[in-house]
Design a protein around this motif. Structure first.
Motif, PDB file in Angstrom:
ATOM      1  N   HIS A   5     -25.990  -1.075 -37.403  1.00  0.00           N
ATOM      2  CA  HIS A   5     -25.324  -1.256 -36.112  1.00  0.00           C
ATOM      3  C   HIS A   5     -26.234  -2.084 -35.215  1.00  0.00           C
ATOM      4  O   HIS A   5     -27.440  -1.844 -35.163  1.00  0.00           O
ATOM      5  N   HIS A   7     -27.124  -2.620 -31.831  1.00  0.00           N
ATOM      6  CA  HIS A   7     -26.965  -1.907 -30.565  1.00  0.00           C
ATOM      7  C   HIS A   7     -27.051  -2.864 -29.371  1.00  0.00           C
ATOM      8  O   HIS A   7     -28.101  -3.448 -29.116  1.00  0.00           O
ATOM      9  N   TRP A  45     -31.316  -3.954 -30.342  1.00  0.00           N
ATOM     10  CA  TRP A  45     -31.996  -3.369 -31.501  1.00  0.00           C
ATOM     11  C   TRP A  45     -30.975  -3.012 -32.554  1.00  0.00           C
ATOM     12  O   TRP A  45     -29.771  -3.042 -32.286  1.00  0.00           O
ATOM     13  N   HIS A  47     -30.030  -0.500 -36.081  1.00  0.00           N
ATOM     14  CA  HIS A  47     -30.345   0.734 -36.806  1.00  0.00           C
ATOM     15  C   HIS A  47     -29.137   1.137 -37.627  1.00  0.00           C
ATOM     16  O   HIS A  47     -28.018   0.710 -37.338  1.00  0.00           O
ATOM     17  N   HIS A 302     -23.565   6.135 -25.291  1.00  0.00           N
ATOM     18  CA  HIS A 302     -23.565   4.722 -25.714  1.00  0.00           C
ATOM     19  C   HIS A 302     -22.155   4.282 -26.087  1.00  0.00           C
ATOM     20  O   HIS A 302     -21.477   4.959 -26.849  1.00  0.00           O
ATOM     21  N   HIS A 352     -26.299   9.224 -27.825  1.00  0.00           N
ATOM     22  CA  HIS A 352     -27.289   8.594 -28.693  1.00  0.00           C
ATOM     23  C   HIS A 352     -28.422   9.534 -29.099  1.00  0.00           C
ATOM     24  O   HIS A 352     -29.471   9.096 -29.572  1.00  0.00           O
TER      25      HIS A 352
END
Ligand SMILES: [Cu+2]
Length: 355
Positions: A5, A7, A45, A47, A302, A352
């Motif tokens: 993902h 972000h 970012w 993850h 989020h 999150h």
């Protein structure tokens, strides 16, 4: 199995990395090519979005810095700080992802070692007083960071999740919930001594700070160079048009404690289709989300795929205006934002804390 993902990056839904909603999970040995254009400058970012507590908690994450060629801020010494933590025993063996049982899952398990760019308490040699720009992301699965430099040296907070803010703010602490980012100017004053960036235990509510102390994150040691006069932390501004609540569809979500089969958990409830916990929108629709935290700990919420503007109870954007993708909702508090859902897809929103 896993996915990635991105972000904060406004990707097409097929690139969003949520198994079931945007792609099939990638099997061991399998491949999936993520191919997209980065539309916005900022620190993002990436993850996995599968078994996130274990995969992110054991280190699968990284920063994605999208530089703006027209960025008005030109600072030679720029640092990306990926903050996280990891749980290991004295021999360096990783703790099981489900350690701490139900309470661990509820409060959010935090690692016992805080990390900066994957290292414990790294040291960086810097010139005393020289201007630096730090791009910071909280990539921890559960930990909030409350950053303090030395004995409280000032930061100029110039940006958040979606780049620069309407105007920058002088700050002595920087608080980041999991997933959030900060862009700061800082000119560490060393006076011949090491200066440490620390994180304080952040009060998320019931039992979250008792018996806890501060942790060292990164140590700055003076370079063998004459100090410069501490650089001026200049103000940074950006033209961010205010969104209007006029015509926005109201969406109400409550963050509540639940009890199912004797197991306490959290849930996001509300909206017109609360049973499915999904919110519907026509492409291009503007919505005003109201999130109330009725649980006993603060949560970072989020929203995938879109930036939003936080607004006050009258629906007016709070100052300084900024683009966010993750919002900290304290205990017994309500937070509101306006979002324009201008790209089709089934987009996730979630807390999150990756448990
Ligand atoms: Cu994320």
């Amino acid at each position: 199995i896993t996915t990635v993902h991105w972000h904060g990056v406004q990707v097409p839904i097929a690139m969003d990395g949520v198994p079931g909603a945007s792609q099939a999970p990638v099997e061991p040995g399998g491949t999936f090519t993520y191919d997209f254009v980065v539309p916005d400058a900022g620190l993002f970012w990436y993850h996995p979005h599968v078994m996130s507590a274990a995969q992110v908690g054991f280190g699968l994450y990284g920063p994605l810095l999208v530089a703006d060629p027209d960025d008005p801020v030109k600072v030679a010494d720029e640092l990306v700080l990926v903050l996280s933590d990891i749980a290991t025993d004295d021999n360096g063996k990783l703790h099981a992802a489900d350690s701490g049982g139900v309470l661990g899952a509820l409060l959010g398990r935090e690692g016992n070692h805080v990390l900066v760019n994957g290292r414990v308490r790294p040291t960086l040699t810097v010139r005393d007083g020289a201007l630096q720009r730090w791009r910071i992301v909280n990539a921890a699965k559960s930990r909030y960071f409350e950053l303090v430099l030395g004995d409280g040296q000032p930061f100029e907070l110039i940006g958040v999740d979606g780049g620069h803010m309407e105007y920058s703010l002088k700050r002595w602490t920087i608080v980041l919930g999991p997933g959030e980012r900060a862009d700061v100017l800082v000119a560490p004053r060393l006076n011949g001594q090491n200066v440490t960036l620390i994180t304080n235990p952040f009060n998320r509510g019931f039992g979250s700070t008792e018996y806890r102390s501060s942790d060292d994150l990164i140590v700055f040691q003076p370079a063998n160079m004459p100090p410069v006069a501490a650089a001026e932390l200049h103000k940074v501004t950006r033209d961010i048009p205010a969104m209007s609540a006029k015509g926005a569809t109201p969406i109400t979500l409550d963050l509540v404690m639940t009890k199912e089969q004797g197991i306490t958990g959290f849930a996001l409830e509300g909206g017109p289709f609360w049973r499915k916990s999904s919110v519907r929108a026509a492409v291009g629709e503007k919505q005003l989300w109201t999130i109330t935290n009725k649980a006993i700990w603060a949560h970072p919420i989020h929203l995938h795929g879109f930036f939003f503007q936080e607004v006050d109870e009258k629906g007016v954007p709070v100052s300084p205006r900024a683009w966010k993708d993750t919002i900290h909702v304290p205990v017994d508090a309500t937070r509101r934002f306006l979002v324009k859902l201008d790209r089709p897809g089934s987009w996730m929103f979630h807390c999150h804390l990756l448990e």
